[in-house]
Each structure stands twice: as C-alpha cells, then as structure tokens.
Scaffold this motif. Structure first.
Motif, PDB file in Angstrom:
ATOM      1  N   ALA A  64       2.392   1.867  -3.386  1.00  0.00           N
ATOM      2  CA  ALA A  64       1.626   2.171  -4.448  1.00  0.00           C
ATOM      3  C   ALA A  64       1.300   3.907  -3.964  1.00  0.00           C
ATOM      4  O   ALA A  64       1.171   4.689  -4.965  1.00  0.00           O
ATOM      5  N   GLN A  65       1.238   4.192  -2.672  1.00  0.00           N
ATOM      6  CA  GLN A  65       0.905   5.570  -2.348  1.00  0.00           C
ATOM      7  C   GLN A  65       1.672   5.913  -0.782  1.00  0.00           C
ATOM      8  O   GLN A  65       1.116   5.730   0.213  1.00  0.00           O
ATOM      9  N   PRO A  66       2.983   6.465  -1.050  1.00  0.00           N
ATOM     10  CA  PRO A  66       3.811   6.698   0.038  1.00  0.00           C
ATOM     11  C   PRO A  66       3.121   7.546   1.222  1.00  0.00           C
ATOM     12  O   PRO A  66       2.355   8.616   1.075  1.00  0.00           O
ATOM     13  N   THR A  67       3.169   7.295   2.275  1.00  0.00           N
ATOM     14  CA  THR A  67       2.561   7.816   3.588  1.00  0.00           C
ATOM     15  C   THR A  67       3.572   8.680   4.450  1.00  0.00           C
ATOM     16  O   THR A  67       4.966   8.284   4.351  1.00  0.00           O
ATOM     17  N   GLY A  76       6.701   4.588   5.113  1.00  0.00           N
ATOM     18  CA  GLY A  76       6.252   5.455   3.917  1.00  0.00           C
ATOM     19  C   GLY A  76       7.405   6.150   3.444  1.00  0.00           C
ATOM     20  O   GLY A  76       7.782   6.112   2.166  1.00  0.00           O
ATOM     21  N   CYS A 115       9.847   3.639   1.881  1.00  0.00           N
ATOM     22  CA  CYS A 115       9.451   3.107   0.463  1.00  0.00           C
ATOM     23  C   CYS A 115       9.537   4.253  -0.580  1.00  0.00           C
ATOM     24  O   CYS A 115       9.997   4.013  -1.780  1.00  0.00           O
ATOM     25  N   ALA A 116       9.336   5.491  -0.378  1.00  0.00           N
ATOM     26  CA  ALA A 116       9.564   6.766  -1.222  1.00  0.00           C
ATOM     27  C   ALA A 116      11.082   6.587  -1.448  1.00  0.00           C
ATOM     28  O   ALA A 116      11.180   7.184  -2.726  1.00  0.00           O
ATOM     29  N   ALA A 172       0.841  -1.282   0.016  1.00  0.00           N
ATOM     30  CA  ALA A 172       0.137   0.032   0.094  1.00  0.00           C
ATOM     31  C   ALA A 172       0.858   1.353  -0.078  1.00  0.00           C
ATOM     32  O   ALA A 172       0.658   2.263  -0.768  1.00  0.00           O
ATOM     33  N   LYS A 173       2.049   1.143   0.878  1.00  0.00           N
ATOM     34  CA  LYS A 173       2.931   2.528   0.884  1.00  0.00           C
ATOM     35  C   LYS A 173       3.630   2.579  -0.232  1.00  0.00           C
ATOM     36  O   LYS A 173       4.052   3.672  -0.934  1.00  0.00           O
TER      37      LYS A 173
END
Length: 389
Positions: free
Chosen positions: A199-202, A207, A210-211, A196-197
């Motif tokens: 796909a869309q980092p938080t 997050g 992941c970014a 999920a992160k």
C-alpha cells in the motif's frame, strides 16, 4: 561399500560432529527414515561436486528427510510460491536476481558501524544488569534479530512472535500440526507487513521488492519468511555456540581479537551449525566420484563432516583461529550458496570481538543446553559470568 541407517545425530562432544560420521568413506549408501535408499556425503570434494551439479535438484518436494521429521511426511503441508531456497532454476534464478543486489559486500560493509552500535548497546545493558547472564537472550539472539528486522523493514516489537514461531518450525521432533501452526502464524505476521508495504512502499528490502511489482503477494510473504528465519536463527546460534567454544578454548581468544575476519572463518568451519543437510535429489542418473546415483535418489550432505575433512584441513578436529579455513562449506556451494553470508560474517566479527573486549574475564556459570533436536545446531542457554571492574 558402507551402508548406514539414517543420518547420525548423537554427539559425545557438543563441538564435534555426530559420532557415527567419523571414519566413513566420502560417499556411502544410506537408508532414509521413510525407507528410501539414497546417499550420504561426508567428503568435501564430493560435496562440492553434488552441490554444483545441475543434475542435482534442490526442490523440497523431491527431497527425503535424513532424520525422522513429521512435517516431511505431512501431505497437507503445501509448499508456497517464492520459497527460493528450495527451488531450481529458472524460478530460483528469477527470485535470487531480485535479492542479490541487497546483499552485496559493499552494502553489508556499510552496515558494520550500525551493527557495532547495536552490539555495544546490548553489552551496555548486560554490564548494567551485572553478572550472571544468559548470553542467548542478552546478546546472541537480539543482535541478529534487530539487524534483520531493520534490513527487511519488520517491526522489532513483534520479535517474540517470530522468534517463537521460527524456533518451533526448526524443531525436528515437533508434531506436524504444531510446526504448520507456527508456520501459519509467522506468515500471518508477515502478510500484515507486506500488505502495508504494498500500500505504501518503504525504503527497506521488503519495501523495495514491493515497489518493483515483479513478485506476487504470496511470493513476497514467503521470501520475507525465509529471510527472517535465516537472518536471525543462524547467526544467533553461531554467536552463542561460538562463544561457548571460545570459553572452552581460552587460548584462542586473542586470535579472535587479533584477526576476527580469519577467526570467524575457522569458527564457521569448526562449528558447522547446519548439521542436517542440505539434501539434493538426482534429476537423472549421475556419477559422483565413481558412485552411480540413480535418478530420484536423494543425497544428504553432512556439513559438519565435510568441514572436518582431513584431505582439506590439517588436524580438522582442532579449533585453530589462526588457520586459513578458506574453502569450508558452512555457507554451502554453487547457486544456492547462502545469500546473507556477508552479513553473517560481519555480525560475528563485530559480536565476538566486542564481547571479548568488554568482558575479558567472561566464563561459564552453569550448565549449557544444546540444540541437538533442531535443524540449526546451537545452544538454548549459555549462562556466563564475569568479574566486575
């Protein structure tokens, strides 16, 4: 030279190291459960030397277990990429470099007010429910669980899954297939989170990792697994076992309230909940204080014994929350020193102080079950009661 068979684990007193550790030389020969001839270190100076030596490897695939453990001998268990806590440089250096900025003293101090709010909310609920209570599920376990979930960006409503899986994996008496099943269940949960992160980092630790796009998906899942387990299991058991120690030593309560920072260091030294290891393996022949350790031999550090070394700590078997316990090895030493130690310190300072202030009459209310067969020592249950205002 003394030669012992296996790491002693039997305790007559639940707050003291295993009986078989007392009176040993700082370094002794030890036969491991699989027949390997290695070493046990109980001296603080010698332990620091082992943990700081580049000749001593932290690789999990080289180490021998100092206690009988089925998963240690299971050939089907594959060590996944990203398990930085059981890696050597340069792999360890690469991952730790990405994490170190997330656990600075400044960043952890910024969390202190929020950690205090979390603690007070759980104390409010304890007070509302009234006595008696089991302090483990009511206070000790949920505080670090919620804090690490928020820090990593993991849904707290999945806590039952990860708490149960972690507890199963940390048992030293569990069958290999059971431990591997728990490991896979936890990784499945964290794979969902990481996907999920990606796909869309938080804006949380996972997050941000992941970014950065510097780690593989599998590495991210493993790092999340390591941080999640370490981030809640260790502090939860320190909060519970430390409270037990305070209830057994009521004369120490005021010292905790007067100077929680100093008191927590002594609590870390005295309890030493990492009671099975760490283990290092010699990559080449090395001498440790006159003891020749051959390449391939494993060396187990007994943290409980090291932290009771009278060469460093006067009257080491006494709990004295006013002492300067600086120099204990509860968080390890060297390049593998605990990454989250500042967070753990803050959680303990806040937790112990808030609990004692809210319930000054807190006392034991039944039998306590101790976690002797777990890789992290502590208690399963801590029944307590108090006087209503």
């Amino acid at each position: 030279m003394t030669h012992i068979n296996g790491l002693p684990t039997e305790r007559r007193c639940p707050l003291d190291p295993a009986d078989g550790l007392k009176g040993l030389e700082p370094v002794v020969r030890m036969t491991y459960p699989d027949g390997h001839e290695g070493w046990l270190v109980t001296g603080r100076h010698e332990a620091r030397e082992v943990l700081a030596s580049p000749a001593m490897s932290n690789r999990i695939d080289l180490a021998r277990s100092p206690v009988p453990r089925a998963i240690a001998a299971d050939a089907d268990f594959r060590i996944p990429p990203g398990m930085f806590n059981r890696m050597d440089p340069p792999g360890h250096t690469r991952v730790r470099r990405l994490l170190i900025s997330e656990f600075t003293v400044h960043r952890m101090n910024q969390l202190a007010p929020h950690i205090s709010e979390i603690a007070e909310r759980h104390l409010d609920e304890m007070e509302r429910m009234g006595p008696p209570a089991d302090l483990v599920p009511a206070f000790a376990l949920p505080i670090p669980s919620l804090v690490i979930c928020e820090l990593l960006g993991i849904p707290y409503d999945r806590r039952e899954t990860f708490q149960q899986s972690a507890a199963t994996m940390l048992r030293i008496d569990v069958a290999a297939d059971v431990a591997i099943k728990a490991w896979n269940e936890l990784r499945a949960l964290l794979t969902e989170v990481v996907n999920a992160k990606l796909a869309q980092p938080t804006d949380d630790l996972l997050g941000r990792l992941c970014a950065k796009d510097e780690l593989t998906r599998e590495e991210l899942v493993t790092i999340a697994t390591v941080l999640l387990i370490a981030g809640h299991e260790t502090t939860a058991n320190m909060l519970a076992l430390g409270t037990y120690a305070l209830l057994r030593h009521p004369d120490q309560r005021q010292a905790m309230l007067d100077d929680p920072a100093r008191a927590v260091e002594e609590m870390l030294r005295y309890l030493s909940i990492i009671h099975i290891g760490p283990v290092r393996t010699a990559l080449r022949d090395v001498d440790i204080e006159g003891n020749h350790i051959a390449a391939g031999e494993s060396v187990t550090i007994s943290v409980p014994a090291v932290n009771r070394d009278e060469a460093k700590f006067a009257h080491p078997d006494a709990l004295d929350l006013t002492r300067d316990a600086h120099g204990h090895l509860a968080f390890g030493h060297g390049i593998h020193q605990c990454l989250g130690q500042q967070l753990a310190r803050i959680e303990m300072r806040v937790g112990y102080s808030a609990l004692l202030r809210r319930f000054p009459s807190l006392r034991l209310a039944g039998d306590v079950r101790f976690r002797s067969e777990m890789a992290i020592y502590g208690v399963y249950t801590l029944p307590v009661t108090w006087d209503n205002a």
